[in-house]
Design a protein around this motif. Structure first.
Motif, mmCIF file in Angstrom:
data_model
loop_
_atom_site.group_PDB
_atom_site.id
_atom_site.type_symbol
_atom_site.label_atom_id
_atom_site.label_comp_id
_atom_site.label_asym_id
_atom_site.label_seq_id
_atom_site.Cartn_x
_atom_site.Cartn_y
_atom_site.Cartn_z
ATOM 1 N N ALA A 170 0.827 -1.198 0.000
ATOM 2 C CA ALA A 170 0.000 0.000 0.000
ATOM 3 C C ALA A 170 0.864 1.252 0.000
ATOM 4 O O ALA A 170 0.566 2.236 -0.693
ATOM 5 C CB ALA A 170 -0.935 -0.018 1.218
ATOM 6 N N GLU A 171 1.969 1.227 0.782
ATOM 7 C CA GLU A 171 2.887 2.369 0.843
ATOM 8 C C GLU A 171 3.492 2.673 -0.528
ATOM 9 O O GLU A 171 3.698 3.834 -0.883
ATOM 10 C CB GLU A 171 3.984 2.060 1.861
ATOM 11 C CG GLU A 171 5.005 3.152 2.039
ATOM 12 C CD GLU A 171 6.104 2.730 3.001
ATOM 13 O OE1 GLU A 171 7.247 3.185 2.830
ATOM 14 O OE2 GLU A 171 5.807 1.910 3.901
ATOM 15 N N LEU A 172 3.755 1.610 -1.290
ATOM 16 C CA LEU A 172 4.345 1.776 -2.628
ATOM 17 C C LEU A 172 3.289 1.898 -3.712
ATOM 18 O O LEU A 172 3.626 1.969 -4.903
ATOM 19 C CB LEU A 172 5.263 0.591 -2.936
ATOM 20 C CG LEU A 172 6.471 0.422 -2.002
ATOM 21 C CD1 LEU A 172 7.196 -0.893 -2.289
ATOM 22 C CD2 LEU A 172 7.435 1.599 -2.147
ATOM 23 N N ASN A 173 1.994 1.873 -3.298
ATOM 24 C CA ASN A 173 0.876 1.993 -4.237
ATOM 25 C C ASN A 173 0.881 0.860 -5.265
ATOM 26 O O ASN A 173 0.717 1.094 -6.461
ATOM 27 C CB ASN A 173 0.902 3.356 -4.939
ATOM 28 C CG ASN A 173 -0.431 3.701 -5.576
ATOM 29 O OD1 ASN A 173 -1.491 3.241 -5.112
ATOM 30 N ND2 ASN A 173 -0.403 4.482 -6.653
ATOM 31 N N LEU A 174 1.054 -0.368 -4.743
ATOM 32 C CA LEU A 174 1.117 -1.548 -5.609
ATOM 33 C C LEU A 174 -0.034 -2.498 -5.279
ATOM 34 O O LEU A 174 -0.436 -2.610 -4.120
ATOM 35 C CB LEU A 174 2.445 -2.283 -5.409
ATOM 36 C CG LEU A 174 3.723 -1.506 -5.705
ATOM 37 C CD1 LEU A 174 4.938 -2.337 -5.322
ATOM 38 C CD2 LEU A 174 3.784 -1.105 -7.175
ATOM 39 N N PRO A 175 -0.568 -3.220 -6.276
ATOM 40 C CA PRO A 175 -1.611 -4.230 -6.011
ATOM 41 C C PRO A 175 -1.060 -5.332 -5.106
ATOM 42 O O PRO A 175 0.095 -5.746 -5.238
ATOM 43 C CB PRO A 175 -1.944 -4.780 -7.397
ATOM 44 C CG PRO A 175 -1.488 -3.730 -8.363
ATOM 45 C CD PRO A 175 -0.279 -3.096 -7.722
ATOM 46 N N PHE A 176 -1.905 -5.826 -4.208
ATOM 47 C CA PHE A 176 -1.498 -6.862 -3.257
ATOM 48 C C PHE A 176 -2.467 -8.037 -3.332
ATOM 49 O O PHE A 176 -3.682 -7.862 -3.355
ATOM 50 C CB PHE A 176 -1.487 -6.294 -1.830
ATOM 51 C CG PHE A 176 -1.276 -7.331 -0.759
ATOM 52 C CD1 PHE A 176 -0.007 -7.843 -0.512
ATOM 53 C CD2 PHE A 176 -2.359 -7.819 -0.010
ATOM 54 C CE1 PHE A 176 0.189 -8.805 0.469
ATOM 55 C CE2 PHE A 176 -2.163 -8.788 0.962
ATOM 56 C CZ PHE A 176 -0.883 -9.281 1.202
ATOM 57 N N PHE A 177 -1.893 -9.251 -3.364
ATOM 58 C CA PHE A 177 -2.694 -10.475 -3.349
ATOM 59 C C PHE A 177 -2.188 -11.347 -2.203
ATOM 60 O O PHE A 177 -1.016 -11.740 -2.187
ATOM 61 C CB PHE A 177 -2.550 -11.245 -4.668
ATOM 62 C CG PHE A 177 -2.923 -10.445 -5.882
ATOM 63 C CD1 PHE A 177 -4.241 -10.363 -6.290
ATOM 64 C CD2 PHE A 177 -1.957 -9.756 -6.594
ATOM 65 C CE1 PHE A 177 -4.594 -9.623 -7.415
ATOM 66 C CE2 PHE A 177 -2.289 -9.011 -7.719
ATOM 67 C CZ PHE A 177 -3.605 -8.940 -8.126
ATOM 68 N N GLY A 178 -3.039 -11.622 -1.243
ATOM 69 C CA GLY A 178 -2.647 -12.423 -0.098
ATOM 70 C C GLY A 178 -3.596 -13.590 0.119
ATOM 71 O O GLY A 178 -4.774 -13.524 -0.233
ATOM 72 N N GLU A 179 -3.062 -14.639 0.731
ATOM 73 C CA GLU A 179 -3.877 -15.822 1.012
ATOM 74 C C GLU A 179 -3.261 -16.546 2.205
ATOM 75 O O GLU A 179 -2.035 -16.529 2.399
ATOM 76 C CB GLU A 179 -3.914 -16.739 -0.212
ATOM 77 C CG GLU A 179 -4.942 -17.859 -0.121
ATOM 78 C CD GLU A 179 -5.053 -18.617 -1.435
ATOM 79 O OE1 GLU A 179 -4.930 -19.862 -1.416
ATOM 80 O OE2 GLU A 179 -5.244 -17.963 -2.489
ATOM 81 N N ARG A 180 -4.118 -17.164 3.020
ATOM 82 C CA ARG A 180 -3.648 -17.934 4.171
ATOM 83 C C ARG A 180 -4.021 -19.401 3.973
ATOM 84 O O ARG A 180 -5.173 -19.721 3.639
ATOM 85 C CB ARG A 180 -4.275 -17.401 5.459
ATOM 86 C CG ARG A 180 -3.831 -18.118 6.735
ATOM 87 C CD ARG A 180 -4.538 -17.528 7.955
ATOM 88 N NE ARG A 180 -4.242 -18.252 9.183
ATOM 89 C CZ ARG A 180 -3.218 -17.985 9.993
ATOM 90 N NH1 ARG A 180 -2.381 -16.998 9.695
ATOM 91 N NH2 ARG A 180 -3.022 -18.689 11.094
ATOM 92 N N ILE A 181 -3.051 -20.304 4.134
ATOM 93 C CA ILE A 181 -3.265 -21.741 3.951
ATOM 94 C C ILE A 181 -2.671 -22.469 5.147
ATOM 95 O O ILE A 181 -1.553 -22.162 5.582
ATOM 96 C CB ILE A 181 -2.606 -22.248 2.646
ATOM 97 C CG1 ILE A 181 -3.259 -21.618 1.423
ATOM 98 C CG2 ILE A 181 -2.700 -23.768 2.551
ATOM 99 C CD1 ILE A 181 -2.639 -22.031 0.110
#
Length: 570
Positions: free
Chosen positions: A75-86
């Protein structure tokens, strides 16, 4: 070096490998550790368009904080983020994987799925020269066949920092004042990679300080050598004589043929030796997968789809004959004498786990008839034009009122041998060739080099010319049948004519282009005929020996081996 020069030198080391990614959209795997955080910052600095992927493995209480850190950095770098927990531990237990293997598999599955959904074609990971050093040492300790380390590129995964050291990464982060997360599990030496990193490598580097440069260099050299040997192995044809090939090439050939199967270095060594020595070998690979090596081919037990259809008799047979599968004491009488059926099947190189599926007719323990599948499905060195052929005991065909169908290639070779005898009587090197089309001979020629004073008048060339006048320049429905393995010139003509198959008798040990000296079909010519070697080889070799024996015993004139592209066969 002043501070400005030092900062610039550090930046050059980490940024230069990333220049090719300028303006490129890509997915970067960011765990929150120093290496991946540095890669993300460096990609932004060179003008790439990274998107951030983070998988929370749920293996540590603080893993959720790591995920939050990575999301905040994106978010600080204004970039898309994709996260997942497994829940990696649960899946590892369910599937019988160790934790390291489970974490790696699930991480790459997540990254691949995420990149595909986002329409990205490149996935970057932050593996460094230090990681490569650990990997090569781990491969050595596991006894892997090739110490190639991690490839710089594998499918859509790229590792641009394999020549960058971890100390340089940390220095770069220092110039940015960038923080990162420390993974507490990295201190757990129950995991092999952590043990190598924390206990083994420091000990080795205390005696060999350049280890972090020498091991990655070894990996680079091994990967290059392996690529060159694999290229040779993938060019091998079914007719190539393995006895003359280095074991290094045969190990790669075996690995290529066993792609997708877990196989250990010791298995590759055994398979390569069996191929080189022409032996039959039975192995059980990891996962209880049976493997048979016989007749220069590898048969995997799970390949049920490749198991051929075993023919049954399609004729009336005497009432006292019994249709059944083989028994241990079965014997068969052939023109050359009685044989154990098991010995005959070994000579035929039929895979062991297929033999109980054979149908045969027997009079008690005496086998009268046996139905074989098309030889091209199981026996290397066949023309591919073969049809299923039965084996008859001596006199049994007449008892059943059957006449075995003649082998058209065998009969055609008989005509070629007749032409070779004519050449010998004329003082030529005894080579004859015919062209087979639709099961009949349409053209034939004998060697006429001496008669015409033209070293290009090989039997094969003249036979091909004659056939082309009848059916046109492309002989893609024809088979060239010749008494001696073709030389490069004649093979080239056959390839240009697009012949469907080449059948030859004796090997050409002076100029053979199908394995006698070189295997030219290992190169990519745009056309690859089926090859059947060794048909009636003894008759052809006998002619050649007689002719050359006569030449040596005569007065000074002799026939040079180049007159037939030939030379003596053994």
């Amino acid at each position: 070096m002043n501070e400005t020069d030092r900062v610039n030198a550090v930046a050059r080391r980490v940024l230069t490998p990333l220049e090719p990614y300028r303006d490129r959209p890509l997915l970067v795997a960011v765990s929150g550790g120093a290496d991946s955080v540095a890669l993300l910052r460096a990609l932004v600095q060179v003008g790439a368009r990274p998107q951030v992927g983070h998988l929370d493995h749920a293996l540590r209480p603080e893993s959720a904080d790591d995920a939050a850190f990575v999301a905040g950095l994106a978010a600080e770098l204004n970039l898309p983020f994709f996260g997942e927990r497994i829940d990696v531990a649960r899946i590892a237990e369910q599937r019988g994987w160790n934790l390291e293997e489970a974490a790696r598999r699930l991480r790459y599955t997540f990254l691949t799925r995420t990149a595909k959904a986002a329409g990205l074609r490149s996935i970057l990971t932050a593996h460094t020269r230090s990681d490569q050093t650990e990997t090569v040492l781990w491969q050595f300790l596991r006894g892997e066949a090739v110490l190639g380390g991690m490839p710089g590129r594998a499918a859509h995964v790229e590792r641009p920092w394999l020549e960058v050291g971890r100390d340089e990464v940390l220095a770069y982060l220092g110039t940015l004042g960038q923080t990162w997360r420390e993974d507490s599990s990295n201190a757990d030496t129950r995991f092999t990679r952590n043990w190598i990193r924390r206990e083994v490598l420091p000990l080795l580097q205390s005696r060999f300080p350049a280890l972090e440069r020498t091991l990655p260099r070894l990996a680079r050299f091994q990967a290059q050598d392996d690529a060159a040997l694999r290229d040779q192995a993938e060019r091998l044809g079914d007719h190539t004589p393995y006895a003359r090939l280095p074991l290094a090439v045969l190990r790669r050939y075996a690995r290529h043929r066993l792609a997708g199967v877990r196989v250990q270095a010791g298995h590759l060594e055994q398979v390569a030796q069996a191929l080189q020595q022409g032996q039959t070998l039975h192995l059980t690979l990891p996962g209880d997968l049976p493997l048979t090596v016989t007749g220069g081919q590898l048969f995997r037990g799970e390949s049920g789809s490749s198991r051929p259809e075993f023919p049954r008799p399609q004729f009336a047979y005497p009432a006292h004959w019994t249709l059944r599968h083989r028994l241990p004491a079965d014997r068969i009488r052939l023109p050359a004498g009685g044989r154990k059926l098991s010995d005959l099947l070994t000579d035929l190189k039929l895979p062991r786990d297929w033999r109980d599926d054979l149908w045969l007719l027997a009079d008690e323990g005496a086998v009268k008839w046996m139905g074989l599948p098309a030889a091209a499905t199981w026996n290397r060195g066949t023309s591919g034009l073969d049809t299923p052929r039965p084996v008859w005991a001596e006199g049994a065909a007449a008892q059943a009122g059957q006449e075995p169908a003649p082998d058209p290639e065998w009969l055609a070779m008989g005509e070629a041998l007749g032409l070779a005898r004519q050449a010998a009587q004329a003082g030529e090197v005894p080579i004859g060739a015919v062209v087979l089309h639709g099961g009949r001979v349409i053209a034939g020629a004998a060697n006429r080099c001496r008669e015409l004073g033209d070293l290009t008048r090989h039997a094969e060339l003249d036979a091909l010319r004659s056939a082309a006048r009848l059916v046109g320049p492309y002989l893609n429905e024809c088979t060239l049948v010749v008494t001696l393995e073709p030389c490069p010139m004649c093979l080239g003509a056959a390839l240009e004519a697009r012949v469907a198959g080449i059948v030859y008798a004796a090997p050409n040990l002076k100029a053979g282009a199908l394995g006698g000296v070189s295997d030219l079909l290992g190169h990519h010519w745009g056309h690859r005929p089926q090859v059947r070697p060794g048909l009636r080889a003894a008759e052809s070799a006998r002619l050649l020996r007689q002719m050359f024996a006569g030449v040596r015993s005569d007065a000074p004139q002799s026939v040079g081996p180049t007159e037939a592209g030939g030379g003596e066969a053994e």
